[in-house]
Design a protein around this motif. Structure first.
Motif, PDB file in Angstrom:
ATOM      1  N   GLY A  45      31.371 -34.110 -12.392  1.00  6.74           N
ATOM      2  CA  GLY A  45      30.388 -34.251 -13.450  1.00  6.74           C
ATOM      3  C   GLY A  45      30.724 -35.383 -14.389  1.00  6.74           C
ATOM      4  N   VAL A  49      28.307 -38.566 -15.340  1.00  5.89           N
ATOM      5  CA  VAL A  49      27.877 -38.930 -16.699  1.00  5.89           C
ATOM      6  C   VAL A  49      28.256 -40.363 -17.010  1.00  5.89           C
ATOM      7  CG1 VAL A  49      28.296 -38.444 -19.121  1.00  5.89           C
ATOM      8  CG2 VAL A  49      27.837 -36.597 -17.562  1.00  5.89           C
ATOM      9  N   ASP A  59      19.789 -40.061 -15.978  1.00 11.14           N
ATOM     10  CA  ASP A  59      19.912 -39.292 -14.734  1.00 11.14           C
ATOM     11  C   ASP A  59      21.307 -38.734 -14.521  1.00 11.14           C
ATOM     12  OD1 ASP A  59      17.430 -40.672 -12.585  1.00 11.14           O
ATOM     13  OD2 ASP A  59      17.625 -40.862 -14.737  1.00 11.14           O
ATOM     14  N   GLN A  61      23.333 -37.551 -16.822  1.00 14.25           N
ATOM     15  CA  GLN A  61      23.481 -36.316 -17.597  1.00 14.25           C
ATOM     16  C   GLN A  61      22.660 -35.192 -16.972  1.00 14.25           C
ATOM     17  OE1 GLN A  61      23.144 -36.768 -21.753  1.00 14.25           O
ATOM     18  NE2 GLN A  61      23.981 -38.832 -21.737  1.00 14.25           N
ATOM     19  N   VAL A  62      21.497 -35.560 -16.393  1.00 16.34           N
ATOM     20  CA  VAL A  62      20.688 -34.541 -15.716  1.00 16.34           C
ATOM     21  C   VAL A  62      21.457 -33.969 -14.535  1.00 16.34           C
ATOM     22  CG1 VAL A  62      18.640 -34.270 -14.316  1.00 16.34           C
ATOM     23  CG2 VAL A  62      18.494 -35.425 -16.483  1.00 16.34           C
ATOM     24  N   MET A  63      22.138 -34.841 -13.788  1.00 20.00           N
ATOM     25  CA  MET A  63      22.961 -34.373 -12.675  1.00 20.00           C
ATOM     26  C   MET A  63      24.053 -33.433 -13.168  1.00 20.00           C
ATOM     27  SD  MET A  63      22.054 -35.249  -9.792  1.00 20.00           S
ATOM     28  CE  MET A  63      20.452 -35.939  -9.652  1.00 20.00           C
ATOM     29  N   PHE A  64      24.626 -33.748 -14.326  1.00 21.58           N
ATOM     30  CA  PHE A  64      25.681 -32.876 -14.840  1.00 21.58           C
ATOM     31  C   PHE A  64      25.136 -31.504 -15.191  1.00 21.58           C
ATOM     32  CE2 PHE A  64      29.815 -32.104 -16.304  1.00 21.58           C
ATOM     33  CZ  PHE A  64      29.692 -31.244 -17.375  1.00 21.58           C
ATOM     34  N   ILE A  65      23.904 -31.462 -15.706  1.00 19.24           N
ATOM     35  CA  ILE A  65      23.305 -30.164 -16.012  1.00 19.24           C
ATOM     36  C   ILE A  65      23.150 -29.343 -14.738  1.00 19.24           C
ATOM     37  CG2 ILE A  65      21.220 -29.059 -16.854  1.00 19.24           C
ATOM     38  CD1 ILE A  65      20.907 -31.239 -18.831  1.00 19.24           C
ATOM     39  N   PHE A  66      22.754 -30.007 -13.648  1.00 18.72           N
ATOM     40  CA  PHE A  66      22.617 -29.259 -12.398  1.00 18.72           C
ATOM     41  C   PHE A  66      23.972 -28.816 -11.873  1.00 18.72           C
ATOM     42  CE2 PHE A  66      18.390 -29.530 -12.570  1.00 18.72           C
ATOM     43  CZ  PHE A  66      17.813 -30.751 -12.350  1.00 18.72           C
ATOM     44  N   LEU A  68      26.469 -28.052 -13.655  1.00 21.34           N
ATOM     45  CA  LEU A  68      26.825 -26.914 -14.504  1.00 21.34           C
ATOM     46  C   LEU A  68      26.189 -25.631 -14.000  1.00 21.34           C
ATOM     47  CD1 LEU A  68      28.590 -27.437 -16.900  1.00 21.34           C
ATOM     48  CD2 LEU A  68      26.598 -27.563 -18.316  1.00 21.34           C
TER      49      LEU A  68
END
Lengths: 103, 175
Positions: A45, A49, A59, A61-66, A68
């Motif tokens: 992650g 980021v 994108d 940070q969006v990947m990091f949310i997923f 998570l």
């Protein structure tokens, strides 16, 4: 503009990932293996980021949310499985948990 | 600000190494929490404040708590120390650690190979992240919802105790 550079961030993510990988390989207790896998997910992650911030797109940070969300689901199901394993085999040593079905 | 970055990096790497080398599970979990907190600080310094807060809330706040509860439930703290000490002998960890150090050297060579220059990171606001989530990644958000639902149902089903056919008291009498 932040004061961190992409290269140093990626190097840190790589070192963290390798630390988690070493933890997965050298521990025999399955709980520690799960903990080391969380370190690896965190490192991946981190890389996402940093890459997203480099290109100026959200994108990463969006990947990091997923990541998570996936880590949370995996940890909950994995810990439930570990509890079941412990109730059944009375041990968390992976070298003893090597049979699919008891004889 | 570079000093802050260096300090939080050192804390994170040190606590991660401590996680994988502790014999007591509770100690390892505490170091893991410290590692997540320092990662959140690094996220904030890299221009991702939303992710920093999310990491603290979800990773250090929910996932770590799950781990702590399960470790407490299985009583894995002090009683298992001697067993862990037997499991962590030099012959066990020397080979994998050497191999991982080789991998780490390779990846560092890839990152530092010329042409090498420092690229700066930009600040991304939470509004951009939220907007991208809702418009570009809406499908993935829905799929994540389904995944979390499956995780809840799976964890509940796995954690359910099987119903006994006769009451505990009757079992005791019949023994």
């Amino acid at each position: 503009m932040t004061e961190i550079s992409l290269e140093s961030g990626l190097i840190i993510a790589a070192v963290l990932f390798v630390t988690g990988l070493a933890g997965v390989m050298i521990r025999r207790n399955i709980m520690f293996i799960l903990m080391s896998m969380e370190i690896m997910l965190n490192a991946a992650g981190l890389a996402f980021v940093f890459a997203g911030s480099f290109w100026g797109m959200p994108d990463g940070q969006v990947m990091f949310i997923f990541i998570l969300a996936v880590a949370a689901a995996e940890v909950s199901v994995g810990l439930a499985l570990i509890i079941l394993v412990y109730h059944h085999f009375r041990t968390l040593d992976i070298s003893k948990l090597d049979n699919l079905k008891e004889k | 600000m570079n000093t802050l970055f260096i300090i939080s990096t050192i804390v994170m790497l040190f606590s991660s190494v401590m996680v994988i080398t502790r014999k007591n599970a509770v100690h390892a979990l505490l170091y893991l929490g410290v590692s997540f907190l320092s990662a959140a600080l690094i996220f904030y310094l890299a221009g991702a404040p939303f992710i920093a807060i999310l990491e603290i809330i979800i990773y250090a706040g929910a996932i770590m708590t799950l781990f702590v509860f399960v470790v407490m439930m299985l009583n894995m703290g002090t009683p298992l120390r001697r067993k862990e000490k037997n499991w962590m002998r030099l012959s066990g960890w020397l080979g994998p650690v050497i191999l991982t150090i080789i991998l780490l050297t390779e990846i560092l060579i890839i990152f530092i190979r010329p042409p090498f220059s420092f690229h700066q990171l930009l600040f991304i606001s939470p509004q951009d992240v939220g907007f991208t989530l809702i418009t570009k990644y809406i499908l993935a958000v829905e799929l994540t919802g389904m995944l979390l639902m499956a995780g809840i149902i799976g964890a509940y089903h796995l954690g359910k105790r099987e119903k006994k056919a006769i009451h505990r008291y009757l079992e005791q009498i019949n023994k």
